[in-house]
Design a protein around this motif. Structure first.
Motif, PDB file in Angstrom:
ATOM      1  N   LEU A 185       9.261   9.954  -8.586  1.00  0.00           N
ATOM      2  CA  LEU A 185      10.530  10.199  -7.598  1.00  0.00           C
ATOM      3  C   LEU A 185      10.079   9.798  -6.359  1.00  0.00           C
ATOM      4  O   LEU A 185      10.738  10.411  -5.329  1.00  0.00           O
ATOM      5  N   GLY A 186       9.016   9.306  -6.163  1.00  0.00           N
ATOM      6  CA  GLY A 186       8.397   9.102  -4.693  1.00  0.00           C
ATOM      7  C   GLY A 186       8.844   7.654  -4.104  1.00  0.00           C
ATOM      8  O   GLY A 186       8.934   7.323  -2.909  1.00  0.00           O
ATOM      9  N   ASP A 190       0.760  -1.214  -0.117  1.00  0.00           N
ATOM     10  CA  ASP A 190       0.078   0.035   0.049  1.00  0.00           C
ATOM     11  C   ASP A 190       0.825   1.110  -0.050  1.00  0.00           C
ATOM     12  O   ASP A 190       0.731   2.002  -0.855  1.00  0.00           O
ATOM     13  N   ARG A 191       2.081   1.184   0.730  1.00  0.00           N
ATOM     14  CA  ARG A 191       2.973   2.355   0.757  1.00  0.00           C
ATOM     15  C   ARG A 191       3.754   2.635  -0.384  1.00  0.00           C
ATOM     16  O   ARG A 191       3.791   3.785  -0.845  1.00  0.00           O
ATOM     17  N   VAL A 192       4.023   1.451  -1.110  1.00  0.00           N
ATOM     18  CA  VAL A 192       4.707   1.593  -2.502  1.00  0.00           C
ATOM     19  C   VAL A 192       3.683   2.330  -3.443  1.00  0.00           C
ATOM     20  O   VAL A 192       3.923   3.291  -4.121  1.00  0.00           O
ATOM     21  N   ILE A 193       2.672   1.784  -3.450  1.00  0.00           N
ATOM     22  CA  ILE A 193       1.693   2.115  -4.546  1.00  0.00           C
ATOM     23  C   ILE A 193       1.274   3.747  -4.352  1.00  0.00           C
ATOM     24  O   ILE A 193       1.196   4.446  -5.011  1.00  0.00           O
ATOM     25  N   ALA A 210       3.172   6.107  -2.589  1.00  0.00           N
ATOM     26  CA  ALA A 210       4.115   6.740  -2.894  1.00  0.00           C
ATOM     27  C   ALA A 210       4.428   7.137  -4.345  1.00  0.00           C
ATOM     28  O   ALA A 210       4.769   8.113  -4.974  1.00  0.00           O
ATOM     29  N   ARG A 211       4.132   5.804  -5.076  1.00  0.00           N
ATOM     30  CA  ARG A 211       4.221   6.153  -6.522  1.00  0.00           C
ATOM     31  C   ARG A 211       3.410   7.084  -7.205  1.00  0.00           C
ATOM     32  O   ARG A 211       3.439   7.997  -7.836  1.00  0.00           O
TER      33      ARG A 211
END
Length: 188
Positions: free
Chosen positions: A152-153, A129-132, A134-135
């Motif tokens: 760039l997240g 969830d955090r990767v998605i 941040a992306r």
């Protein structure tokens, strides 16, 4: 035990009268050392590995018995370390069997002071969830009028002991996610 038996058990006497004049073999061996066996003699298999501590990549022989790691030693076949390990590498058995090893996921919430245990599925969902997020938050379609389709997240800094295949897969994963800051510590 008579005097003759006592003298016969003396290493210097065995060295002077036996087949080992330099005292490097049987002359130096006591009854106590004759009963000793190597820690690795009972291993079911030996697995080749690489030390996880630094970018040197020293080879390790990992001895496994009944599915458990029982000993880790330097790999004499390694062209990098030729069987030698530094103190950290020599103590790497603790990583698998040490009493401080964690077998679960620990999580500390933002601004929290205590750790809480999470099951692996919950932790993996939180990471995904955090990767998605941040992306999505850092996504750029264009920059200075040019199409870039990047984020760039998120970024990746690979570990020093990752091999070429692992680095290749990590590069493919993060490139597919749109990340441009992808680096490997071994090259830094």
């Amino acid at each position: 035990m008579g005097v003759r038996d006592w003298i016969g058990s003396w290493p210097v006497y065995r060295q002077a009268t036996g087949d080992d004049p330099l005292g490097r073999g049987a002359a130096a061996k006591s009854a106590g050392t004759a009963r000793l066996t190597a820690r690795v003699s009972t291993a079911d298999q030996v697995v080749k590995s690489v030390c996880p501590y630094c970018a040197v990549g020293c080879g390790q022989d990992v001895y496994v018995q009944d599915g458990r790691v029982t000993q880790i030693e330097g790999d004499p076949d390694s062209p990098v370390s030729r069987g030698r390990l530094c103190p950290k590498g020599s103590a790497s058995l603790q990583l698998t069997t040490g009493s401080a090893r964690e077998y679960g996921v620990l999580y500390r919430r933002p601004h929290g002071t205590d750790w809480e245990r999470l099951d692996l599925d919950t932790a993996m969902r939180m990471i995904a969830d955090r990767v998605i997020a941040a992306r999505r938050h850092g996504w750029q379609w264009e920059h200075d009028g040019k199409r870039v389709r990047r984020t760039l997240g998120i970024a990746s800094l690979g570990g020093a002991t990752l091999d070429n295949e692992e680095n290749y897969l990590i590069k493919k994963l993060f490139t597919a996610l749109g990340a441009v800051q992808i680096e490997n510590q071994a090259r830094v």
